[in-house]
Design an enzyme around this catalytic site. Structure first.
Site, short mmCIF file in Angstrom:
data_model
loop_
_atom_site.label_atom_id
_atom_site.label_comp_id
_atom_site.label_asym_id
_atom_site.label_seq_id
_atom_site.Cartn_x
_atom_site.Cartn_y
_atom_site.Cartn_z
N LYS A 145 0.84 -1.21 0.00
CA LYS A 145 0.00 0.00 0.00
C LYS A 145 0.87 1.25 0.00
O LYS A 145 0.63 2.20 -0.75
CB LYS A 145 -0.95 -0.01 1.21
CG LYS A 145 -2.07 -1.02 1.07
CD LYS A 145 -2.87 -1.24 2.35
CE LYS A 145 -3.86 -2.39 2.16
NZ LYS A 145 -4.64 -2.72 3.34
N GLN A 184 -4.68 -1.24 9.60
CA GLN A 184 -4.68 -2.58 9.02
C GLN A 184 -5.33 -3.59 9.98
O GLN A 184 -5.04 -3.61 11.18
CB GLN A 184 -3.22 -3.01 8.70
CG GLN A 184 -3.09 -4.31 7.96
CD GLN A 184 -3.64 -4.27 6.53
OE1 GLN A 184 -3.75 -3.21 5.91
NE2 GLN A 184 -4.00 -5.41 6.00
N ASP A 205 -10.84 3.32 3.74
CA ASP A 205 -11.16 1.88 3.69
C ASP A 205 -12.66 1.68 3.50
O ASP A 205 -13.09 0.61 3.09
CB ASP A 205 -10.77 1.22 5.02
CG ASP A 205 -9.55 0.32 4.92
OD1 ASP A 205 -9.28 -0.18 3.81
OD2 ASP A 205 -8.89 0.13 5.95
N1 GUN Z 1 -6.85 -6.47 6.14
C1 GUN Z 1 -7.02 -7.17 4.99
N2 GUN Z 1 -7.51 -6.38 4.02
C2 GUN Z 1 -7.65 -5.16 4.57
C3 GUN Z 1 -8.08 -3.91 4.05
O1 GUN Z 1 -8.49 -3.76 2.88
N3 GUN Z 1 -8.06 -2.87 4.91
C4 GUN Z 1 -7.65 -3.00 6.20
N4 GUN Z 1 -7.67 -1.92 6.99
N5 GUN Z 1 -7.24 -4.15 6.71
C5 GUN Z 1 -7.24 -5.21 5.89
#
Ligand code: GUN
Length: 298
Positions: free
Chosen positions: A58, A102, A125
């Site tokens: 990311k 996350q 998100d």
């Molecule tokens: N854990 C797995 N996928 C995601 C996501 O798209 N966003 C977040 N915040 N955590 C994750």
């Protein structure tokens, strides 16, 4: 008589991501001329191996597209109150337009409480209850990145959902439920299937579009798919040889479907791309808000 199996067209998430990320880079450059550098904060608590890879990807995607990003890493023992205080500081940081905590978080931290602490204006998100509510009533907000990416994939093949039957397999808050709402918003008739669905095959055989988002191999096999259906695979699993695979039996379903997304290289890259899109959107909204304020105070 023998019939020659058809071969589904691949919807290439890498190629589509590349196109969309070029647009993100253009919008980033335009924002910079307005004095705003879009910024994303990624917060990781603990040492979950998969999460480490995700957050690294990311942050790299941000820098590739010219966005500012910060990665905050904390020990698994971080108290919940401390994390909430960090989120509050990021809410008030003018250099940050998007905040991503996350998941999963360590067991002693209430993930729901943390997500609700994120300002809805920075919830890139799309996990906040305010974002979920906005999606439900068709108001502007942030859409969760994975189903948003699936919608872009359907758009990329010029697929008109009006009057089509879409079957979503999986009912998670992150993928299944928002996916169903997005499909509904585009006038599809939507069925949501899940672990308690009595006859999954009877449902999927009626579908023009199938989204598999369960997290289990071979949830969808060729005998469950109507010829010509479009199949999107959100799954991310390992096969017996340790190779990455989705929820769909790709080889089999490819002989029946008209279009299919591969794993890897399908929905996966789109998730990060839509995170960038949401972050740019957040920064553009903030830039417009500040410009309006500036005009008022002049
Ligand atoms: N854990 C797995 N996928 C995601 C996501 O798209 N966003 C977040 N915040 N955590 C994750």
């Amino acid at each position: 008589m023998t019939t020659t199996p058809t071969k589904a067209q691949i919807i290439d998430g890498v190629a589509l991501s590349k196109q969309l990320r070029e647009d993100v880079a253009r919008r980033t450059a335009a924002l910079k001329t307005r004095g705003v550098t879009p910024g994303l904060a990624v917060v990781l608590v603990g040492d979950n191996q998969a999460s480490q890879v995700y957050v690294r990807n990311k942050v790299k995607a941000c820098s590739d597209a010219g966005l500012h990003s910060v990665l905050e890493k904390y020990d698994a023992s971080m108290p919940e109150a401390e994390l909430l205080a960090r989120v509050e500081a990021l809410n008030n940081d003018p250099a940050i337009h998007g905040i991503l905590v996350q998941l999963p978080l360590p067991a002693h931290i209430d993930a729901h409480k943390v997500i609700e602490a994120i300002s809805p204006t920075k919830d890139v998100d799309g996990f906040h209850v305010a974002s979920a509510g906005a999606l439900m009533v068709g108001q502007p907000g942030f859409w969760p990145c994975t189903p948003y990416g699936c919608m872009k994939m359907l758009e990329s093949i010029g697929y008109d959902l009006r009057g089509k039957h879409a079957v979503v397999i999986g009912r998670s808050n992150i993928v299944g439920k928002p996916m169903a709402l997005m499909l509904l918003q585009k006038n599809a008739t939507v069925t949501v299937c899940h672990s308690a669905t009595a006859n999954l095959k009877a449902m999927t055989l009626q579908a023009d579009v199938i989204v598999a988002a369960v997290g289990k191999r071979n949830v969808l096999t060729a005998d469950m798919v109507k010829p010509g259906a479009v199949v999107l695979d959100v799954g991310m699993n390992r096969d017996d040889a340790g190779k990455l695979c989705g929820d769909v039996d790709f080889a089999g379903v490819s002989t029946v479907a008209s279009h299919i997304t591969p794993v890897p290289g399908g929905v996966g890259p789109m998730t990060i791309t839509m995170l960038l899109v949401n972050t740019i959107e957040a920064a553009e909204r903030e830039a417009t808000r500040l410009e309006k304020l500036g005009n008022i105070s002049k």
